[in-house]
Write a protein that holds these residues in place. Structure first.
Motif, PDB file in Angstrom:
ATOM      1  N   LEU A  52       0.817  -1.216   0.000  1.00  0.00           N
ATOM      2  CA  LEU A  52       0.000   0.000   0.000  1.00  0.00           C
ATOM      3  C   LEU A  52       0.850   1.266   0.000  1.00  0.00           C
ATOM      4  O   LEU A  52       0.567   2.216  -0.727  1.00  0.00           O
ATOM      5  N   TYR A  53       1.912   1.295   0.803  1.00  0.00           N
ATOM      6  CA  TYR A  53       2.808   2.449   0.784  1.00  0.00           C
ATOM      7  C   TYR A  53       3.485   2.564  -0.578  1.00  0.00           C
ATOM      8  O   TYR A  53       3.673   3.669  -1.092  1.00  0.00           O
ATOM      9  N   ALA A  83      -4.891   5.763  -5.585  1.00  0.00           N
ATOM     10  CA  ALA A  83      -4.269   4.472  -5.904  1.00  0.00           C
ATOM     11  C   ALA A  83      -4.555   3.439  -4.815  1.00  0.00           C
ATOM     12  O   ALA A  83      -4.899   2.290  -5.114  1.00  0.00           O
ATOM     13  N   ILE A  84      -4.442   3.839  -3.565  1.00  0.00           N
ATOM     14  CA  ILE A  84      -4.733   2.903  -2.470  1.00  0.00           C
ATOM     15  C   ILE A  84      -6.190   2.458  -2.526  1.00  0.00           C
ATOM     16  O   ILE A  84      -6.501   1.281  -2.368  1.00  0.00           O
ATOM     17  N   GLN A  85      -7.092   3.403  -2.761  1.00  0.00           N
ATOM     18  CA  GLN A  85      -8.514   3.051  -2.814  1.00  0.00           C
ATOM     19  C   GLN A  85      -8.801   2.130  -3.993  1.00  0.00           C
ATOM     20  O   GLN A  85      -9.559   1.166  -3.866  1.00  0.00           O
ATOM     21  N   ARG A  86      -8.201   2.418  -5.143  1.00  0.00           N
ATOM     22  CA  ARG A  86      -8.454   1.620  -6.340  1.00  0.00           C
ATOM     23  C   ARG A  86      -7.946   0.191  -6.169  1.00  0.00           C
ATOM     24  O   ARG A  86      -8.648  -0.763  -6.476  1.00  0.00           O
ATOM     25  N   TYR A  87      -6.728   0.042  -5.655  1.00  0.00           N
ATOM     26  CA  TYR A  87      -6.134  -1.284  -5.574  1.00  0.00           C
ATOM     27  C   TYR A  87      -6.432  -2.002  -4.261  1.00  0.00           C
ATOM     28  O   TYR A  87      -6.491  -3.216  -4.225  1.00  0.00           O
ATOM     29  N   GLY A  88      -6.617  -1.238  -3.191  1.00  0.00           N
ATOM     30  CA  GLY A  88      -6.841  -1.861  -1.887  1.00  0.00           C
ATOM     31  C   GLY A  88      -8.300  -2.106  -1.565  1.00  0.00           C
ATOM     32  O   GLY A  88      -8.627  -2.951  -0.732  1.00  0.00           O
ATOM     33  N   GLY A  89      -9.190  -1.364  -2.195  1.00  0.00           N
ATOM     34  CA  GLY A  89     -10.612  -1.580  -1.995  1.00  0.00           C
ATOM     35  C   GLY A  89     -11.210  -0.970  -0.741  1.00  0.00           C
ATOM     36  O   GLY A  89     -12.401  -1.118  -0.505  1.00  0.00           O
ATOM     37  N   ARG A  95     -11.871   1.899   8.877  1.00  0.00           N
ATOM     38  CA  ARG A  95     -10.928   1.624   9.959  1.00  0.00           C
ATOM     39  C   ARG A  95      -9.593   1.125   9.405  1.00  0.00           C
ATOM     40  O   ARG A  95      -9.110   0.049   9.725  1.00  0.00           O
ATOM     41  N   THR A  96      -9.013   1.958   8.532  1.00  0.00           N
ATOM     42  CA  THR A  96      -7.729   1.621   7.915  1.00  0.00           C
ATOM     43  C   THR A  96      -6.839   2.860   7.886  1.00  0.00           C
ATOM     44  O   THR A  96      -7.241   3.936   8.326  1.00  0.00           O
ATOM     45  N   MET A  97      -5.683   2.701   7.283  1.00  0.00           N
ATOM     46  CA  MET A  97      -4.756   3.815   7.112  1.00  0.00           C
ATOM     47  C   MET A  97      -5.391   4.966   6.335  1.00  0.00           C
ATOM     48  O   MET A  97      -4.993   6.118   6.484  1.00  0.00           O
ATOM     49  N   LEU A  98      -6.398   4.643   5.519  1.00  0.00           N
ATOM     50  CA  LEU A  98      -7.055   5.691   4.732  1.00  0.00           C
ATOM     51  C   LEU A  98      -7.772   6.713   5.599  1.00  0.00           C
ATOM     52  O   LEU A  98      -7.925   7.864   5.188  1.00  0.00           O
ATOM     53  N   ASP A  99      -8.202   6.318   6.779  1.00  0.00           N
ATOM     54  CA  ASP A  99      -8.866   7.283   7.659  1.00  0.00           C
ATOM     55  C   ASP A  99      -7.921   8.437   7.994  1.00  0.00           C
ATOM     56  O   ASP A  99      -8.300   9.605   7.890  1.00  0.00           O
ATOM     57  N   SER A 100      -6.690   8.123   8.343  1.00  0.00           N
ATOM     58  CA  SER A 100      -5.702   9.172   8.636  1.00  0.00           C
ATOM     59  C   SER A 100      -5.267   9.895   7.376  1.00  0.00           C
ATOM     60  O   SER A 100      -5.159  11.122   7.364  1.00  0.00           O
ATOM     61  N   LEU A 101      -5.007   9.144   6.327  1.00  0.00           N
ATOM     62  CA  LEU A 101      -4.551   9.756   5.078  1.00  0.00           C
ATOM     63  C   LEU A 101      -5.575  10.734   4.513  1.00  0.00           C
ATOM     64  O   LEU A 101      -5.219  11.832   4.087  1.00  0.00           O
ATOM     65  N   CYS A 102      -6.826  10.339   4.505  1.00  0.00           N
ATOM     66  CA  CYS A 102      -7.873  11.203   3.942  1.00  0.00           C
ATOM     67  C   CYS A 102      -8.104  12.438   4.802  1.00  0.00           C
ATOM     68  O   CYS A 102      -8.343  13.532   4.268  1.00  0.00           O
TER      69      CYS A 102
END
Length: 176
Positions: A52-53, A83-89, A95-102
């Motif tokens: 993901l990174y 990219a993370i959303q597209r490939y990671g779903g 409750r993932t790293m996307l919460d902080s990133l977004c």
């Protein structure tokens, strides 16, 4: 959460970055720096976090190929998240790293302002990321390894979200 390897994975990445910086000066151009970091993390970090990174940094490098003014950094963050959303779903609220990133990305939109000042904007982004990471404590996991565990057992904030906030804080402190 999950199999409990998040801290070990991030520590492995930190050691790899330290060794890399000691061995040679990192590229000065931001796009090349992010691309080199992506390759390093894909090779050395391991686990889904490394992937993901790697995806994030590879995508974030593209907008910086034609300059690296502050609005381009906002574009870079957006590209990495996409990219993370597209490939990671996953999506914010899962409750993932996307919460902080977004949360950080929302604050970093201020970089698009003509009078933007990097350090205050980044400080706000770090605070937003840290608050979002803490808020994952009360979320039901919709993606990632934690989604395989009963919500009643998830008593701590998501480790990936906490790690993202810590990385952003380290970037801020390094720039200060």
């Amino acid at each position: 959460a999950g199999d409990g390897d998040c801290g070990h994975t991030h520590a492995r990445a930190a050691r790899a970055i330290q060794d890399w910086v000691r061995a040679r000066p990192p590229p000065a151009a931001p796009a090349q720096l992010l691309s080199a970091l992506a390759d390093l993390l894909l090779e050395k970090m391991g686990g889904s976090s490394g992937v993901l990174y790697g995806l994030f940094l590879t995508a974030a490098a593209r907008p910086l190929l034609n300059g690296h003014d502050l609005p381009k950094w906002a574009d870079a963050i957006d590209a990495g998240i996409e990219a993370i959303q597209r490939y990671g779903g996953a999506a914010p609220g899962d409750r993932t790293m996307l919460d902080s990133l977004c949360a950080a990305a929302q604050a970093l939109q201020a970089l698009r302002s003509p009078d933007a000042n990097l350090l205050p904007v980044l400080a706000t982004a770090v605070q937003s990321a840290e608050a979002a990471a803490e808020a994952t404590r009360h979320m039901v996991a919709g993606a990632g390894r934690a989604s395989y565990i009963s919500s009643a057992q998830l008593l701590q904030p998501d480790p990936g979200a906490v790690a993202v906030a810590a990385v952003l804080r380290a970037v801020l402190e390094g720039l200060q």
